[in-house]
Write a protein that holds these residues in place. Structure first.
Motif, PDB file in Angstrom:
ATOM      1  N   SER A 337      33.125 -10.042 -24.187  1.00  0.00           N
ATOM      2  CA  SER A 337      34.560 -10.123 -23.897  1.00  0.00           C
ATOM      3  C   SER A 337      35.389  -9.905 -25.166  1.00  0.00           C
ATOM      4  O   SER A 337      36.473  -9.306 -25.112  1.00  0.00           O
ATOM      5  N   GLN A 347      43.710  -8.231 -22.544  1.00  0.00           N
ATOM      6  CA  GLN A 347      43.571  -8.518 -21.120  1.00  0.00           C
ATOM      7  C   GLN A 347      42.200  -8.116 -20.594  1.00  0.00           C
ATOM      8  O   GLN A 347      41.632  -8.807 -19.741  1.00  0.00           O
ATOM      9  N   LEU A 350      39.980 -10.946 -21.490  1.00  0.00           N
ATOM     10  CA  LEU A 350      40.246 -12.121 -20.654  1.00  0.00           C
ATOM     11  C   LEU A 350      39.699 -11.929 -19.243  1.00  0.00           C
ATOM     12  O   LEU A 350      39.170 -12.870 -18.642  1.00  0.00           O
ATOM     13  N   ASP A 351      39.805 -10.718 -18.719  1.00  0.00           N
ATOM     14  CA  ASP A 351      39.267 -10.448 -17.382  1.00  0.00           C
ATOM     15  C   ASP A 351      37.755 -10.652 -17.355  1.00  0.00           C
ATOM     16  O   ASP A 351      37.204 -11.221 -16.399  1.00  0.00           O
ATOM     17  N   ASP A 354      36.926 -14.331 -17.555  1.00  0.00           N
ATOM     18  CA  ASP A 354      37.155 -15.045 -16.291  1.00  0.00           C
ATOM     19  C   ASP A 354      35.945 -15.017 -15.371  1.00  0.00           C
ATOM     20  O   ASP A 354      35.814 -15.875 -14.488  1.00  0.00           O
ATOM     21  N   THR A 355      35.051 -14.053 -15.572  1.00  0.00           N
ATOM     22  CA  THR A 355      33.862 -13.981 -14.723  1.00  0.00           C
ATOM     23  C   THR A 355      32.908 -15.151 -14.987  1.00  0.00           C
ATOM     24  O   THR A 355      31.991 -15.396 -14.203  1.00  0.00           O
ATOM     25  N   ALA A 357      33.962 -18.264 -15.160  1.00  0.00           N
ATOM     26  CA  ALA A 357      34.617 -19.488 -14.689  1.00  0.00           C
ATOM     27  C   ALA A 357      33.713 -20.340 -13.808  1.00  0.00           C
ATOM     28  O   ALA A 357      33.739 -21.567 -13.880  1.00  0.00           O
ATOM     29  N   ARG A 372      38.692 -17.946 -25.513  1.00  0.00           N
ATOM     30  CA  ARG A 372      39.906 -17.802 -24.709  1.00  0.00           C
ATOM     31  C   ARG A 372      41.146 -17.967 -25.586  1.00  0.00           C
ATOM     32  O   ARG A 372      42.112 -17.201 -25.465  1.00  0.00           O
TER      33      ARG A 372
END
Length: 416
Positions: A337, A347, A350-351, A354-355, A357, A372
């Motif tokens: 990331s 972004q 960050l996308d 988010d995977t 999470a 993050r």
């Protein structure tokens, strides 16, 4: 008086060789390992007073062998053990090496011991502890100190590990076929864990545990000498050398952590970079790469950049994608990331982040929040970045990392 550094290094080198001879001769790993530890303790007491013996290996072997025989005599079981072993082992295994020489297959013995210490019946933590004790030559107190647990706790862990190997029928010998491949993979993973714990201590006041990084590199070098044509062993050694080359630049004069992008790269160790780069470059020509080779290649790309802004992030991102294919996992995604953010913008990073999470393996991990915070800071969302840094600081048990994250949160909050 105490041993000087060269004598300590010699003891660490000789310990697995002596243990290997004893285990081949007597077949009782737990008792032999205890006897070697007693011999090492005797050396630390006697050598500073009497001087280094003419034949240190022979001295240690003689002392350990006597300790072992004395122990068995006290149990009145020596004769039964000798009769049983005589029926099982070739006669030449009872021939003692010359006191001024090295035992036949001494280095092979060290690898065989690594296989035994990484027996599948053991947990990862027990494999690490037993490897450091039996092959690394560290005392129980030193291992306990490195992992910030009481000595009694570590002693119990090591004792249970030896008993578990015995109960599982673990034997002193090199596994064959698929089992050998699996066991070698476990050995490399244990050495990787030891190095990582030394390079960034998971808890406590210090960022580094140089005794652990040095021991991991030493043991990996030993395996590489035995199997120079194994690309993953070469890759792991290269990864360790390239990573450790940055150690001097990772902290300031006050012990504060300095992130990669802000390090003074003139302080990176050039010889380690050269050796590591040569190792991984050569290994990658042998065939399809493995995960350690790819990680070493990523470290080599970082090492090639004279300045942070010169880093070839597209190449690093491509290597992380390959690593995710070879060895998928949340830590790979986490690092990927950052590379994605450097190539395609915050972004994108960050996308990808988010995977993770819903990944329970990352629950409670401070590094997710630290990354993050970094990506949110790059995106210009200072308030969210500050909260992420604060959350990361709350979750880490490493004091240097906590201080760094708290400072980072304060600076982002101030807009600096």
């Amino acid at each position: 008086m105490s041993l000087d550094a060269p004598a300590e290094d010699l003891l660490r080198e000789l310990a697995p060789q002596v243990l290997g001879v004893l285990v081949r001769r007597h077949g009782q790993f737990d008792a032999c390992e205890d006897a070697v530890q007693e011999a090492l303790l005797a050396a630390t007491v006697q050598w500073p007073v009497d001087g280094l013996p003419d034949h240190p290996f022979g001295w240690l072997l003689t002392v350990a062998d006597r300790r072992l025989i004395d122990h068995w005599r006290s149990e009145r079981a020596r004769r039964n053990r000798e009769e049983r072993l005589a029926a099982q082992a070739p006669a030449d295994e009872y021939v003692a090496p010359a006191p001024d020489g090295e035992p036949t297959g001494a280095h092979d013995d060290a690898l065989t011991l690594l296989f035994l210490c990484c027996h599948p019946a053991l947990s990862g933590a027990s494999q690490v502890a037993l490897t450091l004790r039996a092959v690394g030559g560290l005392t129980t107190a030193q291992i306990a100190d490195a992992f910030l647990v009481p000595e009694a706790t570590m002693a119990q862990r090591i004792s249970r590990a030896k008993q578990r190997i015995k109960a599982a029928g673990g034997r002193f010998g090199t596994p064959a076929g698929p089992e050998a491949i699996e066991r070698l993979r476990a050995v490399l993973h244990v050495l990787y864990l030891i190095f990582n714990e030394g390079y960034t201590a998971s808890s406590g006041p210090d960022l580094h545990r140089t005794d652990l990084t040095a021991e991991a590199i030493r043991l990996t070098r030993a395996i590489h000498r035995l199997r120079p044509d194994d690309g993953e062993i070469a890759g792991l050694l290269a990864l360790m050398l390239l990573t450790d080359s940055r150690r001097a630049a990772r902290t300031g004069a006050d012990g504060a952590l300095i992130p990669l992008a802000e390090q003074d790269r003139t302080r990176w160790h050039a010889e380690s970079i050269r050796e590591g780069t040569d190792l991984v470059t050569d290994a990658l020509t042998w065939g399809p790469p493995g995960p350690y080779q790819v990680q070493a290649a990523i470290a080599a790309v970082h090492a090639e950049a004279a300045r942070a802004e010169d880093t070839d992030w597209p190449q690093i991102l491509a290597l992380y994608r390959l690593l995710a294919h070879l060895s998928p996992g949340p830590m790979v995604t986490l690092n990927q990331s950052v590379a994605a953010a450097m190539v395609h913008g915050p972004q994108a990073g960050l996308d990808l982040l988010d995977t993770l999470a819903g990944d329970e393996r990352m629950a409670g991990r401070h590094r997710v929040w630290a990354v993050r915070g970094h990506l949110l800071e790059l995106a210009g969302d200072r308030e969210a970045a500050r909260e992420a840094y604060r959350e990361a600081a709350r979750r880490t048990t490493s004091l240097p990392e906590r201080r760094y994250l708290e400072i980072r949160a304060a600076r982002v909050g101030e807009g600096g």
